[in-house]
Design an enzyme around this catalytic site. Structure first.
Site: not given
Ligand code: NAD
Ligand code: DAU
Length: 340
Positions: A128-130, A152, A156
């Protein structure tokens, strides 16, 4: 002829399930094996339309379960591994970080260890970019130092470093993608865009953290999946690739767009107490990925409209999720913010 075999961990989650569908369309010759623990974030129904067959197998299990992972590798002899499995929600990591350390760091290490002993083709760690922390000016390049600010992001970053160490120390064929904020169908309604869409549909307040001027760089899930597939097959082993579409928007802008798309009033926006250590801005330099030939295909506003329609059309998917465990999380995370 033996089909190429790919393990997709976390394949029942948001990006993972979209990636499995991507593979079904674009790599129909592959045998896809999903390993997913089915935590609160993972749902078997996300893959309900894909029947068990020679091309697809679903295994419920934990990536941190070494015996299970080892047996699966012995049985399947994977050519590719893509590790999506993770705890992913920053707010939950602030409430309780243990599961993040266990899955994101320890679980990734278990996969790497099994790969070291059993072997595999390429192993792509989805990151992730985080991990760069907030980027107040300019854009983060892959060579920039890691400066995670939430439990988190720190978990990562730990997984990234362990994966790179296994490449250096044991020669494992590791690749890492660092993706930006992703949105689209099947995203759990605790995340910003689906939470705001589903709350707005129900005329509930949209809890906007702080001043709402934080910037996220949004990418549509199909574009993120295409980038991961490209890096998996054509990236240089041992390298990191940033994945972002350059759609930098303030949260308040996104909230207003969602309300406009749903014809709901801006009075639904409720400024609430900020997230601790809330990163102000993310921004990625994606020139390395673009040099491989990738470009986003989904303009932000169109993809957001499509996503809003998906949540309107799929209430049967998200309404049950917003009951039970989610309701308890909502109380813990928002109760004090929304005044009880
Ligand atoms: P998500 O939370 O929707 O899905 C995570 C999945 O992993 C779920 O199906 C969960 O059941 C499974 N899981 C959790 N713990 C596990 C374990 N111990 N063993 C096996 N399975 C397990 O997440 P997402 O948003 O689809 O993110 C997927 C990946 O991409 C993550 O690694 C996250 O860090 C990365 N990522 C997400 C975003 C985003 O904005 N959503 C952006 C950049 C990177
Ligand atoms: O940047 C990549 C990441 O993006 C992934 O690695 C994470 O898995 C994914 O959850 C996401 O993280 P963020 O913290 O950026 O996402 P979130 O959807 O929780 O929040 C997006 C932005 O919105 C952030 O600036 C916080 C804000 N927010 C979020 C929630 C849930 C609010 O203002 N109110 C809210 O209730």
């Amino acid at each position: 002829m033996r089909r190429p075999r790919i393990l997709v961990t976390g394949g029942a989650g948001f990006i993972g399930s979209n990636f499995v569908r991507f593979l079904r369309s674009w790599r129909p010759e592959y045998r896809v094996v999903v390993l997913d623990k089915l935590t609160y974030a993972g749902r078997r129904e996300n893959l309900a339309d894909i029947p068990e067959c020679e091309r697809f197998r679903f295994v419920q299990g934990d990536i941190a379960d070494q015996a299970l992972v080892d047996a699966l590798f012995a049985e399947e002899r994977f050519d590719f591994v893509v590790n999506f499995a993770a705890e992913t929600h920053v707010d939950r990591s602030i409430l309780e970080a243990g599961a993040f350390i266990r899955t994101d760091i320890w679980g990734t290490w278990v996969l790497l260890e099994v790969v070291r002993r059993r072997g595999t083709g390429r192993f792509l760690q989805v990151s992730t970019d985080e991990v760069y922390g907030q980027v107040l000016e300019g854009s983060a390049a892959e060579s920039d130092p890691l400066a995670p600010r939430s439990p988190y992001a720190a978990s990562k970053a730990g997984a990234d470093l362990m994966a790179l160490a296994y490449h250096e120390t044991f020669g494992l064929p590791i690749l890492i993608t660092r993706g930006s904020n992703t949105f689209g169908p099947y995203q759990h309604p605790e995340k910003f865009i689906p939470l705001f869409i589903t709350n707005a549909i129900d005329d509930q307040p949209l809890p906007l953290y702080g001043d709402g001027r934080q910037v996220r760089d949004w990418i549509y899930v199909a574009d993120h999946c295409a980038a991961i597939d490209l890096v998996l097959h054509q990236g240089e082993v041992g390298r990191v690739y940033n994945v972002g579409a350059g759609n930098e928007r303030e949260n308040i802008q996104v909230a207003r767009l969602i309300l406009r798309l749903l014809s709901k009033p801006e009075s639904l926006i409720r400024p609430v107490a900020d997230r601790p250590a809330h990163d102000r801005r993310y921004s990625l330099d994606t020139s390395r990925l673009r040099a491989l030939g990738w470009a986003p295909r989904h303009p932000f506003e169109e993809a957001l409209a499509e996503t809003v329609r998906w949540y309107q059309d799929n209430e049967a998917w998200w309404r049950p999720i917003k009951q039970g465990e989610f309701a308890e999380f909502y109380r813990r995370n928002y109760g004090h913010r929304l005044g009880g």
